[in-house]
Design a protein around this motif. Sequence first.
Motif, PDB file in Angstrom:
ATOM      1  N   GLY A  92       0.824  -1.206   0.000  1.00  0.00           N
ATOM      2  CA  GLY A  92       0.000   0.000   0.000  1.00  0.00           C
ATOM      3  C   GLY A  92       0.856   1.253   0.000  1.00  0.00           C
ATOM      4  N   ASP A  93       0.211   2.376  -0.165  1.00  0.00           N
ATOM      5  CA  ASP A  93       0.891   3.668  -0.148  1.00  0.00           C
ATOM      6  C   ASP A  93       0.872   4.202   1.283  1.00  0.00           C
ATOM      7  OD1 ASP A  93       1.957   6.163  -0.582  1.00  0.00           O
ATOM      8  OD2 ASP A  93       0.263   6.907  -1.760  1.00  0.00           O
ATOM      9  N   ALA A  94       2.031   4.312   1.897  1.00  0.00           N
ATOM     10  CA  ALA A  94       2.139   4.771   3.285  1.00  0.00           C
ATOM     11  C   ALA A  94       2.223   6.289   3.401  1.00  0.00           C
ATOM     12  CB  ALA A  94       3.361   4.135   3.940  1.00  0.00           C
ATOM     13  N   THR A  95       2.186   6.998   2.274  1.00  0.00           N
ATOM     14  CA  THR A  95       2.343   8.453   2.296  1.00  0.00           C
ATOM     15  C   THR A  95       1.314   9.150   3.189  1.00  0.00           C
ATOM     16  OG1 THR A  95       3.282   8.364   0.080  1.00  0.00           O
ATOM     17  CG2 THR A  95       2.535  10.521   0.850  1.00  0.00           C
ATOM     18  N   PRO A  96       0.025   8.824   3.094  1.00  0.00           N
ATOM     19  CA  PRO A  96      -0.942   9.508   3.962  1.00  0.00           C
ATOM     20  C   PRO A  96      -0.667   9.297   5.459  1.00  0.00           C
ATOM     21  CG  PRO A  96      -2.092   8.357   2.200  1.00  0.00           C
ATOM     22  CD  PRO A  96      -0.639   7.949   2.137  1.00  0.00           C
ATOM     23  N   VAL A  97      -0.261   8.092   5.818  1.00  0.00           N
ATOM     24  CA  VAL A  97       0.049   7.805   7.225  1.00  0.00           C
ATOM     25  C   VAL A  97       1.279   8.590   7.657  1.00  0.00           C
ATOM     26  CG1 VAL A  97       0.678   5.991   8.872  1.00  0.00           C
ATOM     27  CG2 VAL A  97      -1.018   5.534   7.097  1.00  0.00           C
ATOM     28  N   ALA A  98       2.306   8.632   6.814  1.00  0.00           N
ATOM     29  CA  ALA A  98       3.527   9.371   7.134  1.00  0.00           C
ATOM     30  C   ALA A  98       3.227  10.863   7.306  1.00  0.00           C
ATOM     31  CB  ALA A  98       4.578   9.152   6.054  1.00  0.00           C
ATOM     32  N   LYS A  99       2.378  11.427   6.427  1.00  0.00           N
ATOM     33  CA  LYS A  99       2.019  12.845   6.536  1.00  0.00           C
ATOM     34  C   LYS A  99       1.280  13.121   7.840  1.00  0.00           C
ATOM     35  CE  LYS A  99       1.896  14.210   1.699  1.00  0.00           C
ATOM     36  NZ  LYS A  99       1.085  14.720   0.601  1.00  0.00           N
ATOM     37  N   LEU A 100       0.381  12.223   8.201  1.00  0.00           N
ATOM     38  CA  LEU A 100      -0.365  12.376   9.449  1.00  0.00           C
ATOM     39  C   LEU A 100       0.573  12.339  10.656  1.00  0.00           C
ATOM     40  CD1 LEU A 100      -3.216  12.575  10.732  1.00  0.00           C
ATOM     41  CD2 LEU A 100      -3.207  10.085  10.838  1.00  0.00           C
ATOM     42  N   ILE A 101       1.509  11.418  10.663  1.00  0.00           N
ATOM     43  CA  ILE A 101       2.472  11.318  11.767  1.00  0.00           C
ATOM     44  C   ILE A 101       3.341  12.566  11.815  1.00  0.00           C
ATOM     45  CG2 ILE A 101       4.502  10.061  12.616  1.00  0.00           C
ATOM     46  CD1 ILE A 101       3.127   7.492  11.509  1.00  0.00           C
ATOM     47  N   ASN A 102       3.820  13.016  10.655  1.00  0.00           N
ATOM     48  CA  ASN A 102       4.650  14.232  10.609  1.00  0.00           C
ATOM     49  C   ASN A 102       3.880  15.447  11.133  1.00  0.00           C
ATOM     50  OD1 ASN A 102       6.916  12.947   9.657  1.00  0.00           O
ATOM     51  ND2 ASN A 102       6.506  13.424   7.510  1.00  0.00           N
ATOM     52  N   ARG A 103       2.607  15.562  10.732  1.00  0.00           N
ATOM     53  CA  ARG A 103       1.784  16.686  11.200  1.00  0.00           C
ATOM     54  C   ARG A 103       1.612  16.613  12.718  1.00  0.00           C
ATOM     55  NH1 ARG A 103      -3.217  15.896   8.648  1.00  0.00           N
ATOM     56  NH2 ARG A 103      -2.067  16.122   6.715  1.00  0.00           N
ATOM     57  N   TYR A 104       1.347  15.404  13.228  1.00  0.00           N
ATOM     58  CA  TYR A 104       1.169  15.205  14.666  1.00  0.00           C
ATOM     59  C   TYR A 104       2.443  15.583  15.427  1.00  0.00           C
ATOM     60  CZ  TYR A 104       0.430  12.839  19.114  1.00  0.00           C
ATOM     61  OH  TYR A 104       0.327  12.547  20.447  1.00  0.00           O
ATOM     62  N   LEU A 105       3.595  15.261  14.856  1.00  0.00           N
ATOM     63  CA  LEU A 105       4.878  15.554  15.506  1.00  0.00           C
ATOM     64  C   LEU A 105       5.320  16.990  15.300  1.00  0.00           C
ATOM     65  CD1 LEU A 105       6.805  12.269  14.678  1.00  0.00           C
ATOM     66  CD2 LEU A 105       5.830  12.931  16.874  1.00  0.00           C
ATOM     67  N   GLY A 106       4.578  17.745  14.487  1.00  0.00           N
ATOM     68  CA  GLY A 106       4.877  19.154  14.287  1.00  0.00           C
ATOM     69  C   GLY A 106       5.913  19.442  13.215  1.00  0.00           C
TER      70      GLY A 106
END
Length: 178
Positions: free
Chosen positions: A160-174
């Motif tokens: 699968g494409d993990a890009t959306p999950v990575a973006k969400l984690i990055n946003r959460y981490l600031g």
Amino acid sequence: MGDSKDGVKGKRVVFVTVGTTCFDALVKVVDSQQVKDELLRRGYSNLLIQMGRGSYLPTKSSGDDGSLAVDYFTFSSSIADHLRSASLVISHAGSGSIFETLQLGKPLIVVVNEDLMDNHQSELAEELAERRHLYCARPPTLCQTIAGMDLKSLVPYSPGDATPVAKLINRYLGFPEE
């Protein structure tokens, strides 16, 4: 696989890997005459076993007498070449070994190590087997799994494409968005 131009039957290699672990139960069962006979019956010519930290030494064979040619080693800096040249992979349930094999499009039998406590790896193997990406076995059922496998029924794995999950984690981490 199959026949080459000169009519000589090509090598069909079964590569077995236990990773960096000790999984003597798997090495012993693939070294059993019953499993070797079944692999030969299914058209495989060579068995290469990566045995990790195990202490059980498989029986080497040149295959000159019409039997399965068998060789083994403990570790390799990379198993990628062995995976690429394999016609069938039999692996422990480590996620790295599983996904590397599936991404290469190789048929795979994952053998779960029943001796591990809190074996979360079996959940991964069983889920992927349910989705028909691989076969899942235990050491006592490996020969039966080989005898009953239909490799044409396996469904290719596409990650699968993990890009959306990575973006969400990055946003959460600031972290700033790109």
